[in-house]
Design a protein around this motif. Sequence first.
Motif, mmCIF file in Angstrom:
data_model
loop_
_atom_site.group_PDB
_atom_site.id
_atom_site.type_symbol
_atom_site.label_atom_id
_atom_site.label_comp_id
_atom_site.label_asym_id
_atom_site.label_seq_id
_atom_site.Cartn_x
_atom_site.Cartn_y
_atom_site.Cartn_z
ATOM 1 N N ARG A 1 -33.224 -8.821 7.130
ATOM 2 C CA ARG A 1 -33.311 -7.517 6.466
ATOM 3 C C ARG A 1 -32.229 -6.576 6.988
ATOM 4 O O ARG A 1 -31.688 -5.767 6.235
ATOM 5 N N ASP A 2 -31.914 -6.678 8.265
ATOM 6 C CA ASP A 2 -30.909 -5.789 8.851
ATOM 7 C C ASP A 2 -29.522 -6.038 8.270
ATOM 8 O O ASP A 2 -28.783 -5.086 7.991
ATOM 9 N N LEU A 3 -29.164 -7.310 8.090
ATOM 10 C CA LEU A 3 -27.839 -7.652 7.579
ATOM 11 C C LEU A 3 -27.850 -7.926 6.074
ATOM 12 O O LEU A 3 -26.795 -8.154 5.481
ATOM 13 N N ASP A 4 -29.026 -7.930 5.464
ATOM 14 C CA ASP A 4 -29.195 -8.105 4.022
ATOM 15 C C ASP A 4 -28.571 -9.409 3.507
ATOM 16 O O ASP A 4 -27.795 -9.409 2.555
ATOM 17 N N TYR A 5 -28.934 -10.516 4.142
ATOM 18 C CA TYR A 5 -28.532 -11.820 3.605
ATOM 19 C C TYR A 5 -29.731 -12.757 3.619
ATOM 20 O O TYR A 5 -30.672 -12.571 4.397
ATOM 21 N N VAL B 1 -9.198 -2.593 0.008
ATOM 22 C CA VAL B 1 -10.191 -2.485 1.088
ATOM 23 C C VAL B 1 -10.029 -1.133 1.766
ATOM 24 O O VAL B 1 -8.939 -0.779 2.217
ATOM 25 N N TRP B 2 -11.127 -0.380 1.831
ATOM 26 C CA TRP B 2 -11.099 0.899 2.544
ATOM 27 C C TRP B 2 -11.371 0.696 4.028
ATOM 28 O O TRP B 2 -10.931 1.494 4.848
ATOM 29 N N GLY B 3 -12.104 -0.367 4.338
ATOM 30 C CA GLY B 3 -12.343 -0.684 5.738
ATOM 31 C C GLY B 3 -13.768 -0.436 6.164
ATOM 32 O O GLY B 3 -14.679 -0.306 5.348
ATOM 33 N N ASP B 4 -13.966 -0.360 7.473
ATOM 34 C CA ASP B 4 -15.284 -0.157 8.076
ATOM 35 C C ASP B 4 -15.519 1.347 8.188
ATOM 36 O O ASP B 4 -14.982 2.005 9.069
ATOM 37 N N LEU B 5 -16.329 1.884 7.251
ATOM 38 C CA LEU B 5 -16.527 3.328 7.225
ATOM 39 C C LEU B 5 -17.778 3.788 7.949
ATOM 40 O O LEU B 5 -17.894 4.954 8.299
ATOM 41 N N LEU B 6 -18.742 2.877 8.149
ATOM 42 C CA LEU B 6 -19.992 3.278 8.782
ATOM 43 C C LEU B 6 -20.310 2.487 10.040
ATOM 44 O O LEU B 6 -20.637 3.042 11.072
ATOM 45 N N GLN B 7 -20.232 1.170 9.924
ATOM 46 C CA GLN B 7 -20.581 0.334 11.072
ATOM 47 C C GLN B 7 -19.794 -0.963 10.988
ATOM 48 O O GLN B 7 -19.252 -1.314 9.948
ATOM 49 N N SER B 8 -19.720 -1.661 12.089
ATOM 50 C CA SER B 8 -18.873 -2.848 12.158
ATOM 51 C C SER B 8 -19.395 -4.011 11.334
ATOM 52 O O SER B 8 -18.689 -4.990 11.124
ATOM 53 N N ASN B 9 -20.650 -3.921 10.850
ATOM 54 C CA ASN B 9 -21.213 -5.023 10.068
ATOM 55 C C ASN B 9 -20.771 -5.013 8.612
ATOM 56 O O ASN B 9 -20.968 -5.993 7.906
ATOM 57 N N GLU B 10 -20.232 -3.895 8.121
ATOM 58 C CA GLU B 10 -19.934 -3.740 6.701
ATOM 59 C C GLU B 10 -18.478 -3.369 6.451
ATOM 60 O O GLU B 10 -17.839 -2.738 7.292
ATOM 61 N N THR B 11 -18.008 -3.764 5.273
ATOM 62 C CA THR B 11 -16.682 -3.350 4.815
ATOM 63 C C THR B 11 -16.832 -2.747 3.421
ATOM 64 O O THR B 11 -17.573 -3.269 2.597
ATOM 65 N N TRP B 12 -16.114 -1.658 3.173
ATOM 66 C CA TRP B 12 -16.139 -0.978 1.882
ATOM 67 C C TRP B 12 -14.869 -1.317 1.106
ATOM 68 O O TRP B 12 -13.775 -1.359 1.685
ATOM 69 N N THR B 13 -15.015 -1.542 -0.186
ATOM 70 C CA THR B 13 -13.865 -1.858 -1.030
ATOM 71 C C THR B 13 -13.966 -1.079 -2.346
ATOM 72 O O THR B 13 -14.976 -0.423 -2.611
ATOM 73 N N ALA C 1 -27.413 -12.353 -1.138
ATOM 74 C CA ALA C 1 -27.882 -11.076 -0.608
ATOM 75 C C ALA C 1 -29.379 -11.150 -0.290
ATOM 76 O O ALA C 1 -30.162 -11.713 -1.057
ATOM 77 N N GLY C 2 -29.779 -10.550 0.816
ATOM 78 C CA GLY C 2 -31.167 -10.629 1.257
ATOM 79 C C GLY C 2 -32.142 -9.908 0.350
ATOM 80 O O GLY C 2 -33.297 -10.313 0.219
ATOM 81 N N HIS C 3 -31.687 -8.821 -0.295
ATOM 82 C CA HIS C 3 -32.612 -8.076 -1.145
ATOM 83 C C HIS C 3 -32.921 -8.791 -2.454
ATOM 84 O O HIS C 3 -33.743 -8.321 -3.237
ATOM 85 N N CYS C 4 -32.294 -9.939 -2.682
ATOM 86 C CA CYS C 4 -32.551 -10.706 -3.917
ATOM 87 C C CYS C 4 -33.926 -11.381 -3.911
ATOM 88 O O CYS C 4 -34.480 -11.655 -4.974
ATOM 89 N N THR D 1 -21.831 -6.908 3.597
ATOM 90 C CA THR D 1 -21.867 -7.424 4.959
ATOM 91 C C THR D 1 -20.705 -8.370 5.215
ATOM 92 O O THR D 1 -20.375 -9.213 4.367
ATOM 93 N N ASN D 2 -20.082 -8.253 6.367
ATOM 94 C CA ASN D 2 -18.983 -9.143 6.742
ATOM 95 C C ASN D 2 -19.514 -10.544 7.016
ATOM 96 O O ASN D 2 -20.550 -10.715 7.655
ATOM 97 N N ILE D 3 -18.793 -11.545 6.567
ATOM 98 C CA ILE D 3 -19.265 -12.926 6.674
ATOM 99 C C ILE D 3 -19.284 -13.405 8.119
ATOM 100 O O ILE D 3 -20.140 -14.225 8.493
ATOM 101 N N ASP D 4 -18.380 -12.911 8.971
ATOM 102 C CA ASP D 4 -18.386 -13.369 10.364
ATOM 103 C C ASP D 4 -19.650 -12.909 11.090
ATOM 104 O O ASP D 4 -20.186 -13.624 11.949
ATOM 105 N N ILE D 5 -20.170 -11.736 10.708
ATOM 106 C CA ILE D 5 -21.419 -11.239 11.294
ATOM 107 C C ILE D 5 -22.592 -12.117 10.854
ATOM 108 O O ILE D 5 -23.489 -12.440 11.644
#
Length: 217
Positions: A93-97, A145-157, A64-67, A195-199
Amino acid sequence: MAKKCALVVAMVAAMFGYLGVGASAASSPAILGGGSGIVVGDEALCTLTAIGHDNGGRLVGITAGHCGEPGYSIVSEHRQDAGVVGQIVGKSRDLDYAVIQFDPAKVTPVNQIGRVTITQVGAPAAFPDVVCKQGLRTGNTCGVVWGDLLQSNETWTQMCVIEGDSGSPVVRGTTLVGMVNAYVGVACIGPELGTNIDIIMADLNAHGGVGAGFRPI
């Protein structure tokens, strides 16, 4: 007297033998893979998402980028005696990795930590898939998995995560589909988001350099 001298010599020999074993163990490489705990910059506790090689043949990993920030040292949480085994060399910073470059002389990379095995990277999971993660703090947990609730870069579980699990690999079977970045509300009750790994892979490849063409061990 001769017997006492012989006993002293034996004890000294045994002591040096013990010290020799200790020195050898301390110099052995740290075993690291997706799900391993890491100490970032001598302060933050996080989890390695994955380890592998890039197009340049370098041994690299992501978390994770914030680490931490570029230049921060990486130490294995379970093998701190191995010393610094790598450092952060880039982040988004945008994708937090963050991208880590490891010293191959100090690390033995593996594709299984705990109950999580990573054999490939893949597309994001979707409802009603069940995914799992391996983290430093809460170990192996799974959730729907709940899915993409906000944007295509993230998945909620609905996986249980707390501080220290940041960067944990999120897998569907043995396919790496994302990383843990945060939770909403209350730890292990509110949903996890990451963040989704493909992104991340697409961003790495677009920028080139260390990490581009990442392939897991």
